[in-house]
Motif scaffolding. Structure first.
Motif, short mmCIF file in Angstrom:
data_model
loop_
_atom_site.label_atom_id
_atom_site.label_comp_id
_atom_site.label_asym_id
_atom_site.label_seq_id
_atom_site.Cartn_x
_atom_site.Cartn_y
_atom_site.Cartn_z
N LYS A 49 0.84 -1.19 0.00
CA LYS A 49 0.00 0.00 0.00
C LYS A 49 0.88 1.25 0.00
O LYS A 49 1.74 1.42 0.87
N ILE A 50 0.65 2.13 -0.98
CA ILE A 50 1.47 3.33 -1.12
C ILE A 50 0.82 4.47 -0.35
O ILE A 50 -0.36 4.79 -0.55
N GLU A 51 1.62 5.10 0.55
CA GLU A 51 1.10 6.18 1.38
C GLU A 51 2.14 7.28 1.54
O GLU A 51 3.33 7.07 1.32
N GLU A 52 1.65 8.44 1.96
CA GLU A 52 2.49 9.59 2.23
C GLU A 52 3.25 9.39 3.54
O GLU A 52 2.65 9.03 4.56
N ILE A 53 4.58 9.63 3.54
CA ILE A 53 5.36 9.44 4.77
C ILE A 53 6.11 10.70 5.21
O ILE A 53 6.96 10.63 6.09
N THR A 54 5.80 11.86 4.60
CA THR A 54 6.42 13.11 5.05
C THR A 54 5.34 14.14 5.36
O THR A 54 4.21 14.06 4.87
N LEU A 55 5.73 15.13 6.16
CA LEU A 55 4.85 16.24 6.47
C LEU A 55 5.14 17.37 5.48
O LEU A 55 6.30 17.74 5.28
N GLY A 56 4.09 17.91 4.88
CA GLY A 56 4.27 18.98 3.91
C GLY A 56 2.95 19.41 3.33
O GLY A 56 1.88 18.96 3.77
N PHE A 57 3.02 20.27 2.32
CA PHE A 57 1.82 20.83 1.69
C PHE A 57 1.68 20.31 0.27
O PHE A 57 2.67 20.07 -0.42
N ASN A 58 0.44 20.19 -0.18
CA ASN A 58 0.18 19.78 -1.56
C ASN A 58 0.35 20.95 -2.53
O ASN A 58 0.70 20.75 -3.70
N LYS A 59 0.12 22.18 -2.04
CA LYS A 59 0.21 23.37 -2.89
C LYS A 59 1.49 24.14 -2.57
O LYS A 59 1.65 24.63 -1.44
N PRO A 60 2.40 24.28 -3.54
CA PRO A 60 3.67 24.95 -3.26
C PRO A 60 3.56 26.34 -2.65
O PRO A 60 4.38 26.73 -1.81
N LEU A 61 2.55 27.12 -3.06
CA LEU A 61 2.46 28.48 -2.56
C LEU A 61 2.28 28.55 -1.04
O LEU A 61 2.57 29.58 -0.42
N GLU A 62 1.83 27.45 -0.44
CA GLU A 62 1.69 27.44 1.02
C GLU A 62 3.03 27.63 1.72
O GLU A 62 3.09 28.09 2.87
N TYR A 63 4.14 27.28 1.03
CA TYR A 63 5.46 27.46 1.64
C TYR A 63 5.90 28.92 1.66
O TYR A 63 6.91 29.25 2.28
#
Length: 345
Positions: A49-63
């Protein structure tokens, strides 16, 4: 392996781009040119099962969100010019004193408030690698000399994310680049305290108020002894700060690519190994995540992500007994770090 790019916005006439690196065996890594930031790593668990393993944002502008930058946890960013802390933002080099901006209590952290983490890098696909480049002018954030920084990302079919760093300075200057990814190998909202860690370090650098005392102390019989796999939470309360945010002195010689750390989540079976040519690694257990940020319905709370930040030691410019962090003409910062992902049944 494939790489594709998507322009998501334009800021100050500069394109904001999200790059997706995907191998043939189930791992995907996304990187934006804002801060040369790893926004996402998705890997399979022991059941595929493929899952997200890091903390971050889907939208670059949020950075680039002002609230995020004012309370910045550096989610996945490339930190520089000097990752980690410099005491009171002061150092002397070749007879000259330098004052850097203060942005973490009384200290300078991760290159300052306008550090590499919020610069718009130039991203270019070169063969099967993504190359991010940034030119930092002389005097930026108080640092001497023009620095040209380059990070080359390569994702292999063996689930290795290889990060080759090169920073060339036109003057003597402390340089220390790292990636600040937060990992949670569970692949969902969960505490990382029951995930297991091993660190290949017989010594660490004790610190007072996050600044090393200059001592290089043995980890044996302390809360910092990760010489064999154990849970992050097992001895965390025995740490002077009731968490981990400390530099470990790696056992291998600087310049030699060796394993520095291993992390395991037994529930998912995911394993992360870190290899580096750098002499140190900051292990941060994410205590100061405060729920301010989220990906979808996953709100990032305290101890929900950990960091393995390969590095020169914190405050190195002020400790002659620490490894030499000074980049000079003809002596660039040139190091490699690898995040390798696998599963254990």
């Amino acid at each position: 392996m494939s790489i594709k790019s998507t322009q998501t916005a334009v800021v100050n006439e500069q394109a904001i781009v999200l790059f997706e690196l995907k191998n043939n065996t189930g791992t995907t890594v996304c990187i934006t040119n804002i801060g040369s930031t790893i926004t996402s790593i998705q890997t399979p668990d022991k059941n595929g099962k493929i899952e997200e393993i890091t903390l971050g944002f889907n939208k670059p502008l949020e950075y680039l969100n002002e609230a995020y930058l004012n309370n910045c946890p550096y989610l996945g960013a490339t930190a520089g010019r000097f990752a980690n802390r410099i005491a009171k933002g002061k150092f002397s080099l070749e007879g000259q004193s330098h004052q850097l901006p203060i942005n973490n209590d009384a200290n300078h952290l991760h290159g300052g408030p306008d550090g590499f983490h919020q610069q718009i890098w130039k991203g270019q696909i070169e063969g099967e690698s993504l190359v991010m480049t940034l030119v930092s002018p002389d005097g930026h954030m108080g640092y001497p000399g023009k620095v040209t920084a380059r990070v080359k990302y390569t994702l292999t079919d063996e689930h290795e994310l290889v990060m080759d760093y090169l920073a060339e300075s036109e003057q003597a200057c402390p340089v220390n680049l790292t990636n600040h990814a937060y990992f949670n190998l569970r692949g969902k909202k969960a505490s990382i305290l029951d995930q297991e860690v091993m660190i290949m370090a017989d010594h660490y650098t004790p610190a007072i108020d996050a600044i090393p005392t200059g001592e290089i102390a043995p980890v044996k019989d302390t809360a910092f002894d990760f010489s064999s796999l154990r849970t992050i939470g097992e001895k965390i309360d025995a740490s002077p700060i009731k968490t981990y945010d400390h530099n470990f002195v790696l056992n291998h010689p600087e310049g030699q690519l060796e394993r520095a750390a291993l992390a395991l989540d037994k529930e998912s079976g995911r394993v992360l190994e870190v290899f580096t040519t750098l002499p140190g690694m900051q292990f941060y257990a994410g205590k100061f995540l405060d729920g301010s940020y989220a990906r979808g319905d996953w709100q990032f709370d305290s101890h929900e992500g950990f960091c393995f930040e390969t590095q020169y030691f914190p405050d190195s410019p002020n400790h002659p007994n620490f490894p030499d962090c000074i980049a000079r003409p003809g002596k660039p910062f040139e190091h490699t770090t690898v995040f390798k992902f696998s599963v254990q049944a």
